[in-house]
Design an enzyme around this catalytic site. Structure first.
Site, PDB file in Angstrom:
ATOM      1  N   LYS A   1      13.590 -35.397 -27.304  1.00  0.00           N
ATOM      2  CA  LYS A   1      12.477 -35.016 -26.413  1.00  0.00           C
ATOM      3  C   LYS A   1      12.154 -33.533 -26.579  1.00  0.00           C
ATOM      4  O   LYS A   1      10.990 -33.154 -26.736  1.00  0.00           O
ATOM      5  CB  LYS A   1      12.860 -35.283 -24.949  1.00  0.00           C
ATOM      6  N   ASN A   2      13.200 -32.711 -26.552  1.00  0.00           N
ATOM      7  CA  ASN A   2      12.952 -31.266 -26.543  1.00  0.00           C
ATOM      8  C   ASN A   2      12.550 -30.722 -27.911  1.00  0.00           C
ATOM      9  O   ASN A   2      12.133 -29.559 -28.019  1.00  0.00           O
ATOM     10  CB  ASN A   2      14.159 -30.521 -25.975  1.00  0.00           C
TER      11      ASN A   2
ATOM     12  N   CYS B   1      11.846 -29.972 -14.241  1.00  0.00           N
ATOM     13  CA  CYS B   1      12.964 -30.253 -13.338  1.00  0.00           C
ATOM     14  C   CYS B   1      13.225 -29.031 -12.452  1.00  0.00           C
ATOM     15  O   CYS B   1      13.078 -27.895 -12.898  1.00  0.00           O
ATOM     16  CB  CYS B   1      14.226 -30.545 -14.144  1.00  0.00           C
TER      17      CYS B   1
ATOM     18  N   ARG C   1      12.214 -20.766 -12.306  1.00  0.00           N
ATOM     19  CA  ARG C   1      11.956 -20.897 -13.750  1.00  0.00           C
ATOM     20  C   ARG C   1      10.679 -20.114 -14.072  1.00  0.00           C
ATOM     21  O   ARG C   1       9.624 -20.692 -14.325  1.00  0.00           O
ATOM     22  CB  ARG C   1      11.835 -22.374 -14.153  1.00  0.00           C
TER      23      ARG C   1
ATOM     24  N   ASP D   1      22.146 -28.712 -20.331  1.00  0.00           N
ATOM     25  CA  ASP D   1      21.669 -30.085 -20.117  1.00  0.00           C
ATOM     26  C   ASP D   1      22.813 -31.102 -20.095  1.00  0.00           C
ATOM     27  O   ASP D   1      22.659 -32.211 -19.574  1.00  0.00           O
ATOM     28  CB  ASP D   1      20.661 -30.478 -21.213  1.00  0.00           C
TER      29      ASP D   1
ATOM     30  N   ARG E   1      11.876 -39.733 -18.036  1.00  0.00           N
ATOM     31  CA  ARG E   1      11.289 -38.534 -18.645  1.00  0.00           C
ATOM     32  C   ARG E   1      12.036 -38.166 -19.916  1.00  0.00           C
ATOM     33  O   ARG E   1      11.480 -37.466 -20.774  1.00  0.00           O
ATOM     34  CB  ARG E   1      11.311 -37.358 -17.655  1.00  0.00           C
TER      35      ARG E   1
END
Ligand code: EPZ
Length: 417
Positions: free
Chosen positions: A22-23, A116, A121, A305, A397
């Site tokens: 995903k990232n 999230c 952030r 993570d 997600r």
């Protein structure tokens, strides 16, 4: 609201392929607009964050389609440089369109990104990077407007190796004249994958994977094809689930060198791990031991993570494990949910201490965020009795067909949408 029901106690056994990252996929999707081109991507996971990014691309006038794990983007028809608030707030990586649209259009209108909830952030490092390339950045209420007639290469010094700010700087620098040198860059494998894709688009870029990345030019290609790397956090999640359930699983299609720290901790906890370049096999008898302090750090350190996931795997480990979260200022929300299973956890600021308990009992819990949701799944799989995970939509997600894959490894899961 999605709810997952899990009957715990089954060992996970068997083999499974790990999805694309995903990232890695999200920054590459944003970068696809820096020039007028067609992009074909393979191994793109089917996730709600990917669908949200494709929606942004369509809003900008591009063609953006996903069929299974293939994505096609035609950015030649891009005709807009504004992203509405609702789309920006779907995820954090929407902020990467800042660099991409500045490079392409010299202007971008957007708002702060979502993502999230892991504490503050800010996006100051992203904004400073754009300014270092000569862009003006104005904030008008919630709108952020960046403009640059022509970005100019320069020196971008990141005081902290932010993953997103490194990516945004690399992407924007492709639209700048002259050379850009990014120092203090993040070194994650996803950044190396972005560099590979940018090269295919026509960028002269080097250094990704080290703390200095240099972009020295861009000659646009008309077509770029790229395969997304495997997801190291998803691989880590399956290993933790197998460790916690006394399982025996083989992960295929992974790059085991990208999650060595996690393997080290699971090995110290008593799991047997055999890894080759493209696969990892873990077997556990379910009797784990506590491990030395787990401290989250930028890559190649232990990833933030994987912190909630490893914590969930060690709830029954004999002894005391200390976790220190040094990346985000509030990433222990999952701990209070894990305590509902009977876990013994104390939080003190950025530190959490877990004392292993003999057994966990099924509970009704909330998925606090994406990886927090994965942690709930691991705890529920290793608990006695049945559990329900509320707000499980967060899991979609980042995890493709997670319930299906876990079921194929023996888990007893029923999902309710
Ligand atoms: C990326 O987020 C990942 N997201 C996150 O994955 C991951 O947790 C994080 O990197 C750290 O590894 C994506 O790749 C889409 P950062 P990002 O900028 O880029 C501070 C997941 O579960 N910071 O490296 O947002 C920030 O507040 C997720 O898949 C600033 O202060 O992370 C944080 O404390 C969640 N100012 C730290 O840096 C800035 O301008 C690290 O953030 C930017 C960041």
């Amino acid at each position: 609201m999605a709810i997952w029901h899990i009957n715990g106690g089954n060992r996970l056994e068997g083999a499974c392929f790990v999805q694309g990252s995903k990232n890695a996929a999200l920054p590459i999707l944003a970068a696809s607009v820096i020039s007028a081109n067609e992009t074909d991507l393979l191994n793109v996971p089917q996730l709600s964050d990917v669908s949200s990014t494709l929606r942004i691309l369509r809003q900008l006038g591009c063609t953006a389609e996903q069929q299974n794990n293939d994505v096609y983007i035609d950015s030649r028809s891009l005709n807009c440089c504004t992203i509405p608030k609702g789309m920006m707030e779907c995820m954090r990586s929407s902020v990467l369109f800042m660099g991409a649209l500045l490079a392409r259009c010299g202007e971008v209108h957007l708002t702060a990104p979502g993502g999230c909830k892991l504490g503050a952030r800010p996006i100051d490092l992203h904004i400073n990077a754009m300014r270092s390339l000569g862009a003006s950045v104005e904030e008008n209420g919630c709108e952020i407007i960046c403009r640059a007639e022509k970005l100019k290469g320069g020196r971008i010094e990141l005081p902290f190796p932010s993953v997103g700010a490194t990516e945004n700087a690399m992407i924007a620098a492709c639209g700048a004249s002259g050379e850009t040198v990014i120092t203090g860059a993040a070194r994650e494998p996803e950044i190396v994958d972005l560099q590979e894709y940018l090269r295919k688009l026509g960028a002269y870029i080097s250094g990704a994977g080290t703390s200095t990345v240099t972009v020295s030019g861009f000659v646009p290609e008309r077509h770029a094809g790229h395969r997304i790397i495997p997801d190291r956090i998803v691989a880590s999640t399956f290993l933790c689930a197998a460790a916690a359930t006394g399982g025996d699983i083989e992960l295929r299609g992974v790059d085991s060198r990208q999650f060595l720290r996690l393997q080290h901790f699971l090995n110290s906890a008593g799991c047997d791990i055999i890894s080759s370049k493209r696969s990892v096999r873990l077997s556990s008898d379910g009797h784990l031991n506590a491990v030395d302090s787990v401290v989250t750090e930028p890559y190649p350190g232990f990833p933030t993570d994987a912190q909630p996931i490893l914590m969930a795997a060690l709830l029954k480990a004999k002894g005391k494990t200390k976790f220190r979260e040094d990346i985000f200022d509030s990433r222990f929300c999952h701990a209070s949910q894990l305590m509902r299973f009977g876990a013994d956890i104390a939080i003190d600021g950025r530190e959490a201490t877990v004392w292993g308990v003999r057994s966990l009992k099924g509970a009704t819990v909330s998925s606090t965020d994406l990886r927090g949701g994965a942690a709930m799944v691991i705890a529920a799989l290793s608990a006695d009795g049945s559990s329900s995970i509320i707000d499980a939509g967060h899991i979609a997600r980042g995890y493709e067909l997670f319930d299906y894959k876990l079921r194929s490894l023996g888990a007893d899961i029923f999902t309710e949408i």
